[in-house]
Design a protein around this motif. Structure first.
Motif, PDB file in Angstrom:
ATOM      1  N   UNK A   8      -1.300   1.787  -2.298  1.00 39.18           N
ATOM      2  CA  UNK A   8      -1.742   3.182  -2.223  1.00 39.18           C
ATOM      3  C   UNK A   8      -1.523   3.748  -0.826  1.00 39.18           C
ATOM      4  N   UNK A   9      -1.746   2.903   0.179  1.00 40.26           N
ATOM      5  CA  UNK A   9      -1.488   3.346   1.556  1.00 40.26           C
ATOM      6  C   UNK A   9      -0.011   3.696   1.716  1.00 40.26           C
ATOM      7  N   UNK A  10       0.855   2.860   1.141  1.00 42.71           N
ATOM      8  CA  UNK A  10       2.297   3.146   1.186  1.00 42.71           C
ATOM      9  C   UNK A  10       2.610   4.476   0.490  1.00 42.71           C
ATOM     10  N   UNK A  11       1.994   4.716  -0.658  1.00 42.95           N
ATOM     11  CA  UNK A  11       2.254   5.952  -1.386  1.00 42.95           C
ATOM     12  C   UNK A  11       1.845   7.178  -0.575  1.00 42.95           C
ATOM     13  N   UNK A  12       0.682   7.119   0.052  1.00 41.41           N
ATOM     14  CA  UNK A  12       0.238   8.264   0.851  1.00 41.41           C
ATOM     15  C   UNK A  12       1.065   8.401   2.132  1.00 41.41           C
TER      16      UNK A  12
ATOM     17  N   UNK B   9      -3.038  -3.691   9.890  1.00 41.43           N
ATOM     18  CA  UNK B   9      -1.979  -4.296   9.081  1.00 41.43           C
ATOM     19  C   UNK B   9      -0.727  -3.427   9.180  1.00 41.43           C
ATOM     20  N   UNK B  10       0.406  -3.977   8.727  1.00 36.11           N
ATOM     21  CA  UNK B  10       1.670  -3.237   8.849  1.00 36.11           C
ATOM     22  C   UNK B  10       1.631  -1.910   8.101  1.00 36.11           C
ATOM     23  N   UNK B  11       1.084  -1.923   6.873  1.00 37.99           N
ATOM     24  CA  UNK B  11       1.037  -0.690   6.089  1.00 37.99           C
ATOM     25  C   UNK B  11       0.149   0.361   6.736  1.00 37.99           C
ATOM     26  N   UNK B  12      -0.950  -0.056   7.354  1.00 40.44           N
ATOM     27  CA  UNK B  12      -1.838   0.883   8.037  1.00 40.44           C
ATOM     28  C   UNK B  12      -1.180   1.458   9.291  1.00 40.44           C
TER      29      UNK B  12
ATOM     30  N   UNK C 137       5.787  15.381  -5.486  1.00 38.20           N
ATOM     31  CA  UNK C 137       7.039  14.618  -5.470  1.00 38.20           C
ATOM     32  C   UNK C 137       6.786  13.117  -5.517  1.00 38.20           C
ATOM     33  N   UNK C 138       5.710  12.663  -4.887  1.00 35.15           N
ATOM     34  CA  UNK C 138       5.442  11.234  -4.822  1.00 35.15           C
ATOM     35  C   UNK C 138       4.780  10.707  -6.094  1.00 35.15           C
ATOM     36  N   UNK C 139       3.746  11.387  -6.577  1.00 30.58           N
ATOM     37  CA  UNK C 139       2.905  10.802  -7.610  1.00 30.58           C
ATOM     38  C   UNK C 139       3.337  11.140  -9.035  1.00 30.58           C
ATOM     39  N   UNK C 140       3.944  12.292  -9.251  1.00 36.19           N
ATOM     40  CA  UNK C 140       4.321  12.649 -10.630  1.00 36.19           C
ATOM     41  C   UNK C 140       5.372  11.681 -11.192  1.00 36.19           C
TER      42      UNK C 140
END
Length: 344
Positions: free
Chosen positions: A54-58, A179-182, A292-295
């Motif tokens: 989820x962090x990556x998605x945002x 962490x890397x994603x954060x 664009x990301x979530x749909x």
């Protein structure tokens, strides 16, 4: 004596609405800054509560929001059409990838260079393109997007060809404890905040007023002394610069680039996302980034063949319910609630 009293009373009556409007503007501005501060605090808190995916998605939402911010300058505020925005996004991504792969440059140092290269190319392509308008301009910008992919595949020794380039992601410093994603999320958030502040300052300046004049009525703007070709070309260059910056951050986050990632579909998707988010609005790029990301992601979970269908149907539905985009719909809902509360 009575005449002077009447003049004073009339002046007081005329001044009261003016003071009221000024106070209302101050209250509205203050409320907006409070909302922005609350949103920024929530954005800083979110990566510590969400799972890595989820962090990556945002993070990608913020990347797309920066790209859409540039497109909003060109389409929403300058009134020019572009179907080639994804090409400048790809240019920023590849400039960053080549610097990281060939020259082993620090990640942060690639951002201003990628933005500058995209700005220069946008300026160069904008000079001839801005002599056109409407459908002709759309076709020229579309040609740019079509031309990019085979060009990247042709120079395989530099770009990696169809196989692309695999790159190392920015590593979080030990003192951060992230962490890397954060870490990637906060890097992207910092770039997004700076980009939004720059765009906000630009639009509140004389340049912003000139762009709005060009958008609303080119003939009237030219009569008032606005140099149409100058501001149109600059809008094209600024739009490309922000797209290039977004492409740079995209390379940091993904760690891989390939020509097929920056096809015409990306340009069309970005334009659709901006229209859905809200042309010319401050929150439109962010809402468009979410769209664009979530749909497509949610649609993919429904059916492998569903993303394109659902994406198209949602665009039609949003345009029917909210012709001014999600930002306009949110504004109408807020005004309706405010009116109800005032009556009570």
């Amino acid at each position: 004596m009575s005449g002077s009293v009447k003049v004073t009373e009339n002046a007081a009556r005329a001044g009261a609405p003016t003071r009221g409007r000024a106070l209302a503007r101050v209250a509205t501005l203050r409320w907006r800054w409070i909302m922005m501060a609350a949103l920024l605090m929530a954005a800083c808190y979110a990566p510590f509560q969400l799972p890595p995916f989820r962090v990556f998605q945002f993070t990608m939402v913020l990347v797309y929001a920066v790209a859409l911010l540039g497109l909003n300058l060109l389409v929403g505020h300058a009134g020019q059409i572009s179907l080639g925005h994804g090409a400048f996004f790809g240019i920023g991504a590849y400039v960053t990838a080549i610097m990281l792969d060939r020259w082993d440059m620090p990640h942060v140092a690639t951002l201003p260079i990628a933005a500058a290269v995209a700005f220069a190319l946008g300026l160069g392509l904008g000079l001839p393109a801005m002599r056109l308008r409407g459908l002709y301009l759309a076709l020229v910008t579309l040609a740019i997007a079509i031309f990019l992919v085979p060009l990247l595949k042709r120079f395989e020794p530099v770009t990696g060809g169809s196989m692309g380039l695999t790159l190392a992601k920015p590593a979080p410093p030990a003192w951060t404890g992230l962490a890397e994603d954060q870490w990637l999320y906060f890097l992207t958030l910092a770039v997004a905040v700076v980009a939004f502040l720059l765009a906000h300052g630009l639009l509140r300046s004389r340049v912003g007023r000139a762009l709005h004049a060009v958008r609303d009525n080119e003939a009237a703007a030219e009569v008032m002394g606005v140099r149409l070709s100058f501001y149109k070309t600059l809008a094209f260059a600024w739009s490309a610069m922000l797209a290039g910056a977004a492409g740079c951050v995209y390379t940091w986050v993904i760690g891989f680039v390939s020509p097929d990632s920056f096809s015409v579909n990306l340009s069309i998707t970005l334009l659709a996302g901006l229209v859905v988010g809200g042309l010319g609005s401050a929150s439109g790029p962010l809402l468009g980034g979410l769209f664009v990301m979530f749909v497509p992601s949610i649609s993919q979970d429904v059916n492998d063949a569903a993303p394109g269908v659902i994406f198209g149907l949602l665009i039609i539905a949003v345009m029917y319910v909210a012709p001014t985009g999600l930002a306009g719909l949110a504004g109408r809902v807020t005004r309706s609630i405010t009116k109800v509360l005032r009556k009570e």
